[in-house]
Design a protein around this motif. Structure first.
Motif, PDB file in Angstrom:
ATOM      1  N   LEU A 106      43.921 -62.099   7.169  1.00  0.00           N
ATOM      2  CA  LEU A 106      42.625 -61.511   7.503  1.00  0.00           C
ATOM      3  C   LEU A 106      42.219 -61.817   8.940  1.00  0.00           C
ATOM      4  N   ASP A 107      42.525 -63.006   9.415  1.00  0.00           N
ATOM      5  CA  ASP A 107      42.205 -63.335  10.809  1.00  0.00           C
ATOM      6  C   ASP A 107      43.009 -62.457  11.767  1.00  0.00           C
ATOM      7  N   ALA A 108      44.271 -62.229  11.436  1.00  0.00           N
ATOM      8  CA  ALA A 108      45.112 -61.384  12.279  1.00  0.00           C
ATOM      9  C   ALA A 108      44.610 -59.936  12.262  1.00  0.00           C
ATOM     10  N   LEU A 109      44.171 -59.472  11.096  1.00  0.00           N
ATOM     11  CA  LEU A 109      43.631 -58.113  10.996  1.00  0.00           C
ATOM     12  C   LEU A 109      42.392 -57.966  11.875  1.00  0.00           C
ATOM     13  N   THR A 110      41.497 -58.945  11.794  1.00  0.00           N
ATOM     14  CA  THR A 110      40.286 -58.897  12.606  1.00  0.00           C
ATOM     15  C   THR A 110      40.621 -58.912  14.092  1.00  0.00           C
ATOM     16  N   ALA A 111      41.554 -59.774  14.477  1.00  0.00           N
ATOM     17  CA  ALA A 111      41.935 -59.879  15.883  1.00  0.00           C
ATOM     18  C   ALA A 111      42.604 -58.612  16.391  1.00  0.00           C
ATOM     19  N   LEU A 112      43.261 -57.878  15.504  1.00  0.00           N
ATOM     20  CA  LEU A 112      43.904 -56.632  15.891  1.00  0.00           C
ATOM     21  C   LEU A 112      42.893 -55.502  16.037  1.00  0.00           C
ATOM     22  N   VAL A 113      41.956 -55.405  15.091  1.00  0.00           N
ATOM     23  CA  VAL A 113      41.044 -54.264  15.070  1.00  0.00           C
ATOM     24  C   VAL A 113      39.932 -54.388  16.105  1.00  0.00           C
ATOM     25  N   ARG A 114      39.404 -55.585  16.315  1.00  0.00           N
ATOM     26  CA  ARG A 114      38.245 -55.721  17.199  1.00  0.00           C
ATOM     27  C   ARG A 114      38.480 -55.117  18.585  1.00  0.00           C
ATOM     28  N   PRO A 115      39.507 -55.533  19.338  1.00  0.00           N
ATOM     29  CA  PRO A 115      39.679 -54.941  20.673  1.00  0.00           C
ATOM     30  C   PRO A 115      39.988 -53.451  20.611  1.00  0.00           C
ATOM     31  N   PHE A 116      40.618 -53.006  19.523  1.00  0.00           N
ATOM     32  CA  PHE A 116      40.960 -51.589  19.386  1.00  0.00           C
ATOM     33  C   PHE A 116      39.702 -50.731  19.299  1.00  0.00           C
ATOM     34  N   TRP A 153      51.258 -53.586   9.086  1.00  0.00           N
ATOM     35  CA  TRP A 153      51.547 -53.918   7.681  1.00  0.00           C
ATOM     36  C   TRP A 153      51.898 -52.624   6.936  1.00  0.00           C
ATOM     37  N   PRO A 154      53.079 -52.101   7.129  1.00  0.00           N
ATOM     38  CA  PRO A 154      53.444 -50.774   6.599  1.00  0.00           C
ATOM     39  C   PRO A 154      53.461 -50.683   5.081  1.00  0.00           C
ATOM     40  N   ASP A 155      53.607 -51.795   4.398  1.00  0.00           N
ATOM     41  CA  ASP A 155      53.689 -51.744   2.932  1.00  0.00           C
ATOM     42  C   ASP A 155      52.346 -51.979   2.245  1.00  0.00           C
ATOM     43  N   ALA A 156      51.289 -52.181   3.034  1.00  0.00           N
ATOM     44  CA  ALA A 156      49.974 -52.478   2.455  1.00  0.00           C
ATOM     45  C   ALA A 156      49.281 -51.201   1.990  1.00  0.00           C
ATOM     46  N   ASP A 157      48.296 -51.370   1.113  1.00  0.00           N
ATOM     47  CA  ASP A 157      47.470 -50.257   0.622  1.00  0.00           C
ATOM     48  C   ASP A 157      46.633 -49.730   1.784  1.00  0.00           C
ATOM     49  N   PRO A 158      46.807 -48.467   2.191  1.00  0.00           N
ATOM     50  CA  PRO A 158      46.103 -47.957   3.376  1.00  0.00           C
ATOM     51  C   PRO A 158      44.577 -48.024   3.262  1.00  0.00           C
ATOM     52  N   LEU A 159      44.036 -47.614   2.111  1.00  0.00           N
ATOM     53  CA  LEU A 159      42.581 -47.614   1.952  1.00  0.00           C
ATOM     54  C   LEU A 159      42.026 -49.034   1.902  1.00  0.00           C
ATOM     55  N   ALA A 160      42.785 -49.940   1.299  1.00  0.00           N
ATOM     56  CA  ALA A 160      42.330 -51.324   1.251  1.00  0.00           C
ATOM     57  C   ALA A 160      42.334 -51.942   2.647  1.00  0.00           C
ATOM     58  N   LEU A 161      43.294 -51.566   3.481  1.00  0.00           N
ATOM     59  CA  LEU A 161      43.330 -52.071   4.858  1.00  0.00           C
ATOM     60  C   LEU A 161      42.078 -51.656   5.632  1.00  0.00           C
ATOM     61  N   THR A 162      41.713 -50.375   5.551  1.00  0.00           N
ATOM     62  CA  THR A 162      40.516 -49.934   6.267  1.00  0.00           C
ATOM     63  C   THR A 162      39.254 -50.521   5.636  1.00  0.00           C
ATOM     64  N   GLY A 163      39.284 -50.726   4.313  1.00  0.00           N
ATOM     65  CA  GLY A 163      38.146 -51.393   3.675  1.00  0.00           C
ATOM     66  C   GLY A 163      37.961 -52.805   4.194  1.00  0.00           C
ATOM     67  N   LEU A 164      39.063 -53.518   4.411  1.00  0.00           N
ATOM     68  CA  LEU A 164      38.987 -54.864   4.970  1.00  0.00           C
ATOM     69  C   LEU A 164      38.396 -54.840   6.375  1.00  0.00           C
ATOM     70  N   ALA A 165      38.835 -53.891   7.190  1.00  0.00           N
ATOM     71  CA  ALA A 165      38.294 -53.793   8.546  1.00  0.00           C
ATOM     72  C   ALA A 165      36.800 -53.527   8.515  1.00  0.00           C
ATOM     73  N   ARG A 166      36.373 -52.641   7.616  1.00  0.00           N
ATOM     74  CA  ARG A 166      34.942 -52.312   7.514  1.00  0.00           C
ATOM     75  C   ARG A 166      34.115 -53.527   7.112  1.00  0.00           C
TER      76      ARG A 166
END
Length: 374
Positions: free
Chosen positions: A120-130, A149-162
């Motif tokens: 989750l920390d890596a996801l946050t660090a990736l999305v914030r500057p983007f 993370w190509p094998d992850a659930d796409p909708l769950a990934l964007t839900g995490l970012a939100r």
């Protein structure tokens, strides 16, 4: 020594008090920014409901006023109460996003279960500057995350970012009569004065309780928990108890209120009101019978979709829909839950005319009555 039981407020007394707090007894001579602040935000799952919500509440409301606030970034669309999308003043967005994080944390845990191995920390660090480089669509955010993370659930990934980032929807999304797809950036960058700047401190529960009561009271602890999506609020109410009045509802539930808040006579007239889907007045109490008769409690939703609702004499009494023909009249169709008498029909037509006079841009309109909903 015997203790005195708190005075009881009848269902109609609660109804009229809530309508008064919600500016629904009579149109208020208030500007859009003050109204959004007083109401602690407007539910904004779709783009038009905030405008319809203010048209139901304000005298002489102009949709361009709210749209202008958003264009100037004095108001924003962001996720706060119940982890749902709201329109807030800029100051409230900055203050409430940190406070309502526990409601989003529950969703984080749910989405994380569908994304094993995603840090989750890596996801946050990736999305914030983007998203801070420029506002990004959910599709763009999802593509960046799937690349990592190509094998992850796409909708769950964007839900995490939100849920993990303090995101707002950039304009023109949400502006009056101007389309725009969802594009997200952080509240810090969009407003240029985020929590890191130290200009707007996070809200405190002890400050939020009186604001909730001013807009939705009298109310119980559980009511505020329903509205906010937060738990463990009993201690905050206990700290504030010396400053609050205490009542009970017809079921004996303890209710709190501000001493100087309006509690109109239960016989105060309540004109018809057209409310948008997801209006907060219908979502912000654990016990909704102050506005929604038990017999109608399942009538405002189908699946995950809410309907536009009609209040008569202060209580839910039907649904309505809006049809806007290109270069033609605007049609409001009312579907009551029970037959309406002549006086009620006349009052409904008059209120529809008032609403469309504010939102219809001077276009001709027609008000129709559908069959009684079975």
């Amino acid at each position: 020594m015997a203790t005195t039981s708190p005075p009881e407020l009848s269902l109609r007394a609660l109804n009229r008090a809530t309508l008064a707090r919600q500016l629904l007894l009579c149109p208020a001579p208030m500007g859009a920014e003050d109204a959004v602040r007083h109401l602690v935000g407007l539910q904004a799952q779709n783009t038009k409901p905030p405008y319809q919500a203010l048209a139901a509440r304000l005298d002489g409301f102009r949709p361009e006023e709210l749209s202008g606030l958003m264009e100037r970034r004095a108001a924003v669309r962001t996720v706060t109460m119940r982890s749902t999308l709201h329109t807030h003043t800029a100051d409230d967005a900055l203050a409430l996003i940190p406070l309502t994080m526990p409601a989003r944390d529950r969703e984080v845990r749910m989405f994380a279960k569908r994304c094993p191995g995603v840090d989750l920390d890596a996801l946050t660090a990736l999305v914030r500057p983007f998203v801070e480089e420029r506002p990004r669509t959910p599709k763009e955010i999802r593509a960046v995350l799937l690349d990592r993370w190509p094998d992850a659930d796409p909708l769950a990934l964007t839900g995490l970012a939100r849920c993990l980032l303090p995101l707002v929807q950039a304009t023109p999304r949400g502006l009056w009569e101007r389309g725009g797809q969802v594009a997200l950036t952080t509240v810090d960058v969009w407003l240029g004065r985020g929590p890191g700047a130290g200009l707007v401190p996070p809200a405190r529960l002890d400050d939020l309780v009186p604001r909730y009561l001013a807009a939705f009271g009298p109310a119980s602890v559980k009511d505020m928990q329903t509205w906010s999506g937060l738990s463990r609020l009993r201690d905050a109410f206990a700290r504030l108890r010396p400053r609050l009045l205490v009542f009970r509802d017809p079921h004996g539930t303890e209710l709190f209120d501000l001493p100087d808040a309006p509690r109109p006579d239960p016989d105060t007239p309540a004109p018809p009101r057209f409310l948008p889907e997801y209006d907060n007045v219908l979502l912000s109490h654990a016990d909704r019978t102050r506005l929604v008769p038990d017999v109608y409690k399942a009538r405002t939703w189908k699946g995950n979709q809410a309907y536009r609702t009609l209040l008569l004499d202060g209580f839910l009494a039907g649904l309505w829909r809006l049809e806007e023909a290109v270069d033609g009249p605007v049609t409001v169709t009312v579907q009551p839950f029970a037959p309406l008498g002549r006086a009620a029909r006349t009052a409904v037509v008059e209120e529809a005319g008032r609403m469309l006079g504010l939102l219809g841009g001077g276009r001709p309109y027609d008000v129709r009555f559908g069959t009684v909903a079975g």
